[in-house]
Write a protein that holds these residues in place. Structure first.
Motif, mmCIF file in Angstrom:
data_model
loop_
_atom_site.group_PDB
_atom_site.id
_atom_site.type_symbol
_atom_site.label_atom_id
_atom_site.label_comp_id
_atom_site.label_asym_id
_atom_site.label_seq_id
_atom_site.Cartn_x
_atom_site.Cartn_y
_atom_site.Cartn_z
ATOM 1 N N GLY A 251 0.885 -1.186 -0.138
ATOM 2 C CA GLY A 251 -0.179 -0.030 -0.017
ATOM 3 C C GLY A 251 0.937 1.259 -0.175
ATOM 4 N N VAL A 252 0.181 2.394 0.415
ATOM 5 C CA VAL A 252 1.024 3.675 0.467
ATOM 6 C C VAL A 252 1.279 3.925 1.785
ATOM 7 C CG1 VAL A 252 0.650 6.020 0.233
ATOM 8 C CG2 VAL A 252 -0.687 4.683 -1.345
ATOM 9 N N GLY A 253 2.710 4.172 2.007
ATOM 10 C CA GLY A 253 3.311 4.265 3.468
ATOM 11 C C GLY A 253 3.751 5.523 3.649
ATOM 12 N N LEU A 254 3.628 6.086 4.886
ATOM 13 C CA LEU A 254 4.239 7.374 5.550
ATOM 14 C C LEU A 254 5.519 6.894 5.909
ATOM 15 C CD1 LEU A 254 3.810 10.306 6.066
ATOM 16 C CD2 LEU A 254 2.833 9.512 8.244
ATOM 17 N N LEU A 255 6.508 7.425 5.444
ATOM 18 C CA LEU A 255 8.054 6.843 5.505
ATOM 19 C C LEU A 255 8.982 7.850 5.802
ATOM 20 C CD1 LEU A 255 8.157 3.810 2.823
ATOM 21 C CD2 LEU A 255 7.449 3.610 5.361
ATOM 22 N N PRO A 256 9.960 7.537 6.554
ATOM 23 C CA PRO A 256 11.166 8.568 6.732
ATOM 24 C C PRO A 256 11.827 8.664 5.365
ATOM 25 C CG PRO A 256 11.227 6.986 8.367
ATOM 26 C CD PRO A 256 10.264 6.631 7.603
ATOM 27 N N ASN A 257 11.801 10.281 4.667
ATOM 28 C CA ASN A 257 12.303 10.147 3.373
ATOM 29 C C ASN A 257 13.776 9.728 3.389
ATOM 30 O OD1 ASN A 257 10.870 11.473 1.063
ATOM 31 N ND2 ASN A 257 12.813 12.874 1.236
ATOM 32 N N PHE A 258 14.797 9.874 4.531
ATOM 33 C CA PHE A 258 15.980 9.357 4.257
ATOM 34 C C PHE A 258 16.283 7.933 4.209
ATOM 35 C CE2 PHE A 258 15.089 9.534 9.061
ATOM 36 C CZ PHE A 258 15.534 8.110 9.258
ATOM 37 N N MET A 259 15.147 6.919 4.393
ATOM 38 C CA MET A 259 15.334 5.577 4.161
ATOM 39 C C MET A 259 14.975 5.071 2.791
ATOM 40 S SD MET A 259 13.853 4.277 7.909
ATOM 41 C CE MET A 259 14.384 2.646 7.691
ATOM 42 N N VAL A 260 14.208 5.873 1.985
ATOM 43 C CA VAL A 260 13.758 5.226 0.837
ATOM 44 C C VAL A 260 13.777 6.466 -0.340
ATOM 45 C CG1 VAL A 260 11.795 3.964 2.075
ATOM 46 C CG2 VAL A 260 11.312 6.328 1.293
ATOM 47 N N ALA A 261 14.489 7.670 -0.297
ATOM 48 C CA ALA A 261 14.295 8.401 -1.174
ATOM 49 C C ALA A 261 15.344 8.061 -2.084
ATOM 50 C CB ALA A 261 14.623 9.870 -0.708
ATOM 51 N N GLY A 262 15.020 7.922 -3.457
ATOM 52 C CA GLY A 262 16.342 7.670 -4.445
ATOM 53 C C GLY A 262 16.156 6.163 -4.626
ATOM 54 N N ARG A 263 15.799 5.110 -3.664
ATOM 55 C CA ARG A 263 15.801 3.805 -3.780
ATOM 56 C C ARG A 263 14.817 3.318 -5.043
ATOM 57 N NH1 ARG A 263 15.032 0.934 1.695
ATOM 58 N NH2 ARG A 263 14.842 -1.045 0.228
ATOM 59 N N ASP A 264 15.226 2.309 -5.878
ATOM 60 C CA ASP A 264 14.582 1.873 -7.000
ATOM 61 C C ASP A 264 13.020 1.225 -6.295
ATOM 62 O OD1 ASP A 264 16.495 2.636 -8.699
ATOM 63 O OD2 ASP A 264 17.372 0.432 -8.922
ATOM 64 N N GLY A 265 12.030 1.507 -7.070
ATOM 65 C CA GLY A 265 10.764 0.889 -6.686
ATOM 66 C C GLY A 265 9.925 1.783 -5.827
ATOM 67 N N PHE A 266 10.373 2.891 -5.233
ATOM 68 C CA PHE A 266 9.776 3.780 -4.209
ATOM 69 C C PHE A 266 9.570 4.841 -5.084
ATOM 70 C CE2 PHE A 266 11.843 0.762 -1.299
ATOM 71 C CZ PHE A 266 10.739 0.813 -0.436
ATOM 72 N N VAL A 267 8.063 4.925 -5.011
ATOM 73 C CA VAL A 267 7.475 6.227 -6.016
ATOM 74 C C VAL A 267 6.828 7.337 -4.982
ATOM 75 C CG1 VAL A 267 6.052 6.970 -7.871
ATOM 76 C CG2 VAL A 267 7.030 4.958 -7.883
ATOM 77 N N PRO A 268 7.240 8.621 -4.955
ATOM 78 C CA PRO A 268 6.616 9.557 -4.118
ATOM 79 C C PRO A 268 5.054 9.738 -4.466
ATOM 80 C CG PRO A 268 8.649 10.532 -4.902
ATOM 81 C CD PRO A 268 8.377 9.126 -5.650
ATOM 82 N N VAL A 269 4.376 10.022 -3.314
ATOM 83 C CA VAL A 269 2.820 10.060 -3.464
ATOM 84 C C VAL A 269 2.499 11.311 -3.048
ATOM 85 C CG1 VAL A 269 0.573 9.115 -3.313
ATOM 86 C CG2 VAL A 269 2.484 7.488 -3.696
ATOM 87 N N LEU A 270 1.673 11.921 -3.751
ATOM 88 C CA LEU A 270 1.207 13.376 -3.219
ATOM 89 C C LEU A 270 2.395 14.348 -2.706
ATOM 90 C CD1 LEU A 270 -1.831 12.615 -1.148
ATOM 91 C CD2 LEU A 270 -1.825 13.263 -3.549
ATOM 92 N N ALA A 271 3.564 14.370 -3.652
ATOM 93 C CA ALA A 271 4.693 14.911 -3.279
ATOM 94 C C ALA A 271 4.625 16.325 -3.108
ATOM 95 C CB ALA A 271 5.684 14.550 -4.108
ATOM 96 N N ASP A 272 3.762 17.054 -3.989
ATOM 97 C CA ASP A 272 3.665 18.551 -3.795
ATOM 98 C C ASP A 272 2.555 19.115 -2.634
ATOM 99 O OD1 ASP A 272 5.415 18.502 -5.641
ATOM 100 O OD2 ASP A 272 4.074 18.376 -7.381
ATOM 101 N N SER A 273 1.962 18.063 -2.200
ATOM 102 C CA SER A 273 0.784 18.592 -1.073
ATOM 103 C C SER A 273 0.842 17.848 0.291
ATOM 104 C CB SER A 273 -0.520 18.000 -1.879
ATOM 105 O OG SER A 273 -0.715 16.982 -1.941
ATOM 106 N N PHE A 274 1.766 17.184 0.547
ATOM 107 C CA PHE A 274 1.845 16.486 1.801
ATOM 108 C C PHE A 274 3.294 15.866 2.210
ATOM 109 C CE2 PHE A 274 1.798 13.099 5.038
ATOM 110 C CZ PHE A 274 0.976 13.592 5.744
ATOM 111 N N GLU A 275 3.911 16.421 3.236
ATOM 112 C CA GLU A 275 4.962 15.771 4.011
ATOM 113 C C GLU A 275 4.785 16.203 5.627
ATOM 114 O OE1 GLU A 275 8.232 18.316 2.476
ATOM 115 O OE2 GLU A 275 8.209 19.505 4.471
ATOM 116 N N ARG A 276 5.532 15.473 6.315
ATOM 117 C CA ARG A 276 5.497 15.695 7.739
ATOM 118 C C ARG A 276 6.949 15.900 8.187
ATOM 119 N NH1 ARG A 276 1.435 13.487 11.762
ATOM 120 N NH2 ARG A 276 0.482 15.477 10.940
ATOM 121 N N ARG A 277 7.231 17.029 8.951
ATOM 122 C CA ARG A 277 8.578 17.481 9.509
ATOM 123 C C ARG A 277 8.515 17.204 11.084
ATOM 124 N NH1 ARG A 277 12.863 20.358 7.082
ATOM 125 N NH2 ARG A 277 11.495 20.557 5.349
#
Length: 314
Positions: A251-277
């Motif tokens: 499914g769609v996961g809420l994940l720490p960006n540093f763990m998955v950003a740039g890894r093959d197979g992980f596609v950002p979802v709603l990248a322009d409208s949602f993030e949590r800091r």
């Protein structure tokens, strides 16, 4: 008679017999830092009973209670605080002597016990501590994974690394930095179920996140996001299980960006409208912060986070 005036009717041996054991003072210092007899026993390689017996012997020598049990665990009394200051001087002197005997050996030695959140712990705390041990090989590390708020009880560790709001009353919180959580899904999952275009679309999807009923840091869970309730969920207490579930198209996961950003197979979802800091804190009690090795650990983690802040912000 003034308490610092020597008693002239006795001998040096009489005076020495009334002084507390340096070993017992160092045990008290460790109790002050860790807060639990069991944690102290594990650190010193002995038993809970032995620690209790040595504290009782110390209090007999000092003529009063050094520790008081509270809802937060063992706390120092006024007499205990005085004794701990003496113990810290002993510890410092022994460290200097160790260096002198070993021809200027590294003064940083001993065990540091750390509690840290899973993902940040593996990606940032671990490399920081490995580098520290390379420079100071006499430091031993015990690292515990725990996703929780700052413990208001005596936690049995020298240092807690936590995320979110650091509500501390009897400890000090040191800001390490911050990181970003974003929504991700696997390519195969999105091909089968479609890519959400607006937050409302998530109601038709499975959501991967922490187990809400067991979650102590609410900012990490789905309920606090304001996103719609999903069709179904995959919940796990381990962030590594969540990452794997997303990778395997759960499914769609809420994940720490540093763990998955740039890894093959992980596609950002709603990248322009949602993030949590979220902020990251190192939390320790005053007694632990006066330890040179604990200070060295905090500095190492802070340096690692600062050097790689772009990975946390990315």
């Amino acid at each position: 008679m003034h308490p610092c005036t020597p008693w002239r009717g006795g001998t040096a041996l009489d005076t020495a017999s009334r002084l507390p054991s340096p070993d017992d003072l160092l045990i008290l210092l460790t109790v002050a830092r860790l807060g639990r007899f069991t944690a102290v026993a594990e650190t010193l390689g002995t038993t809970h009973t032995t620690i209790s017996r040595r504290i009782i012997a110390l209090e007999k020598q000092l003529g009063g209670r050094t520790l008081s049990r509270t809802p937060r665990g063992w706390e120092l009394t006024a007499l205990g605080a005085q004794a701990v200051r003496a113990a810290e001087s002993i510890e410092e002197s022994l460290g200097a002597l160790r260096c002198a005997l070993a021809d200027n050996a590294d003064p940083l030695a001993g065990v540091v016990r750390i509690s840290t959140v899973d993902g940040f712990g593996s990606e940032f705390v671990t490399p920081a501590l490995v580098k520290l041990q390379a420079s100071h090989p006499n430091i031993s590390v015990e690292m515990f994974s725990a996703t929780r708020k700052v413990s208001q009880n005596r936690s049995g560790v020298d240092l807690e690394v936590v995320v979110g709001h650091a509500d501390v009353r009897t400890a000090h919180a040191i800001l390490l930095g911050h990181y970003v959580l974003r929504l991700y899904a696997a390519e195969g999952y999105l091909r089968r179920h479609g890519t959400p275009q607006v937050p409302a679309d998530l109601a038709r999807h499975c959501f991967v996140s922490y187990v809400e009923s067991a979650l102590l840091v609410e900012e990490l869970g789905h309920r606090s996001t304001g996103l719609p309730d999903p069709r179904s969920s995959f919940q796990a207490t381990s962030i590594f299980a969540q990452v794997e579930a997303v990778r395997r198209e759960a499914g769609v996961g809420l994940l720490p960006n540093f763990m998955v950003a740039g890894r093959d197979g992980f596609v950002p979802v709603l990248a322009d409208s949602f993030e949590r800091r979220l902020t990251i804190w190192a939390v320790a009690r005053p007694e632990a912060l006066r330890s040179a090795r604990v200070q060295a650990v905090i500095e190492a983690i802070h340096a690692e986070a600062a050097a790689r802040q772009e990975h946390l912000d990315f």
